[in-house]
Design a protein around this motif. Structure first.
Motif, short mmCIF file in Angstrom:
data_model
loop_
_atom_site.label_atom_id
_atom_site.label_comp_id
_atom_site.label_asym_id
_atom_site.label_seq_id
_atom_site.Cartn_x
_atom_site.Cartn_y
_atom_site.Cartn_z
N THR A 60 -6.91 -3.90 19.58
CA THR A 60 -7.17 -3.56 18.30
C THR A 60 -7.59 -4.41 17.37
N GLY A 61 -7.21 -5.58 17.55
CA GLY A 61 -7.42 -6.77 16.75
C GLY A 61 -8.94 -7.26 17.21
N LEU A 62 -9.22 -7.16 18.52
CA LEU A 62 -10.62 -7.49 18.90
C LEU A 62 -11.66 -6.52 18.21
N GLY A 63 -11.41 -5.28 18.02
CA GLY A 63 -12.29 -4.36 17.46
C GLY A 63 -12.39 -4.49 16.19
N GLU A 64 -11.28 -5.09 15.43
CA GLU A 64 -11.53 -5.23 13.92
C GLU A 64 -12.29 -6.55 13.45
N GLN A 65 -12.11 -7.49 14.44
CA GLN A 65 -12.95 -8.62 14.44
C GLN A 65 -14.39 -8.48 14.60
N MET A 66 -14.84 -7.59 15.66
CA MET A 66 -15.95 -7.23 15.82
C MET A 66 -16.69 -6.57 14.65
N GLY A 67 -16.01 -5.49 14.21
CA GLY A 67 -16.23 -4.87 13.04
C GLY A 67 -16.53 -5.80 11.76
N PRO B 104 -2.78 -3.54 24.15
CA PRO B 104 -3.23 -2.71 22.93
C PRO B 104 -3.65 -3.26 21.84
N GLU B 105 -2.55 -4.07 21.16
CA GLU B 105 -2.44 -4.71 19.88
C GLU B 105 -3.64 -5.79 19.86
N GLU B 106 -3.83 -6.37 21.06
CA GLU B 106 -4.90 -7.68 21.03
C GLU B 106 -6.28 -6.93 21.07
N GLN C 66 -8.42 1.42 34.79
CA GLN C 66 -7.40 1.94 35.39
C GLN C 66 -7.35 1.90 37.10
N ASP C 67 -8.62 1.72 37.43
CA ASP C 67 -8.65 1.15 38.73
C ASP C 67 -8.29 -0.15 39.19
N ILE C 68 -7.95 -1.00 38.26
CA ILE C 68 -7.73 -2.40 38.63
C ILE C 68 -6.31 -2.52 38.53
N PRO C 69 -5.66 -3.16 39.42
CA PRO C 69 -4.20 -3.29 39.39
C PRO C 69 -3.81 -4.33 38.37
N HIS C 70 -2.54 -4.19 37.92
CA HIS C 70 -1.94 -5.16 36.82
C HIS C 70 -0.58 -5.53 37.42
N ASN C 71 -0.11 -6.67 36.73
CA ASN C 71 0.90 -7.24 37.08
C ASN C 71 2.20 -6.53 36.71
N LYS C 72 2.17 -6.05 35.39
CA LYS C 72 3.29 -5.54 34.51
C LYS C 72 2.73 -4.17 33.86
N GLU C 73 3.65 -3.40 34.02
CA GLU C 73 3.50 -1.78 33.58
C GLU C 73 3.50 -2.07 31.91
N ALA C 74 2.29 -1.33 31.45
CA ALA C 74 2.10 -1.32 30.11
C ALA C 74 3.19 -0.56 29.23
N GLU C 75 3.51 -1.02 28.20
CA GLU C 75 4.71 -0.17 27.56
C GLU C 75 4.37 0.65 26.55
#
Length: 207
Positions: free
Chosen positions: A158-165, A154-156, A198-207
């Protein structure tokens, strides 16, 4: 932060207006009202009569919806005009609203607005694709239609959106001050949409 885009007598207008009242969020979700705000930001100020010409709606309908928008601070009367021919202008260049709220009423209204805007985006892109064959080659080659699948926190994101802006911000303001735009510049809509797959599996549960 969600965003969708003239000088005032006392100076430059605010960059954005933030809606937090669920009534305002629901009011703005109306397709014609979003169109009117967008047109005022790009081509205003103008009267309800001109709004009717631009949208194909009746003068009475445009006048009613402009008053609703004014009630929630999205538009305001501009100087000049007489009687019913009073001009309107947008109060800010962009609109923002909460992406998350503990208040269920606000969250529901914000989600409904996001859905309405997503539908509007789809209609606009579809219309652009239908007309794309009329564009010069250099514009067809410059247009961008692509997507990327990224694994981000989530932090990355958010940062990506700020860079685009930050990349887009130097080009803001040209719509209200044509002298800032170089020769050959035309109006270009840049959409920024990033959502969790949400349909693509991930290795770790998001915190």
């Amino acid at each position: 932060m969600p965003e969708i885009s003239e000088p005032r007598p006392e100076g430059e207008q605010p960059r954005s207006i933030r809606l937090t009242d669920p009534r305002a969020l629901r009011a703005y979700a109306h397709p014609l009202r979003m169109s009117l705000v967008g047109l005022l930001r790009s081509s205003g100020p103008f009267t309800a009569t001109k709004a009717a010409e631009l949208t194909g709606e009746s003068v009475a309908s445009c006048s009613y919806h402009l008053r609703i928008l004014a009630k929630y601070g999205l538009v305001e009367e501009a100087p000049g005009g007489k009687g019913r021919e009073k001009p309107w202008r947008a109060t800010a260049r962009y609109t923002e609203w909460p992406e998350y709220s503990e208040d269920a009423t606000v969250a529901e209204a914000a989600d409904a607005l996001m859905a309405a805007i997503a539908e509007r985006y789809f209609e606009r892109v579809t219309r652009a694709m239908e007309r794309r064959h009329t564009l010069p080659r250099k514009w067809r080659e410059a247009e961008q239609f692509s997507d990327s699948l990224l694994f981000l926190t989530p932090e990355e994101l958010t940062g990506l959106g700020e860079q685009m802006g930050a990349l887009l911000r130097p080009f803001e303001g040209r719509e209200s001050d044509p002298s800032l735009a170089p020769e050959g510049a035309r109006a270009v809509s840049v959409l920024r949409i990033a959502y969790l797959e949400q349909d693509i599996p991930h290795n770790k549960e998001a915190e």
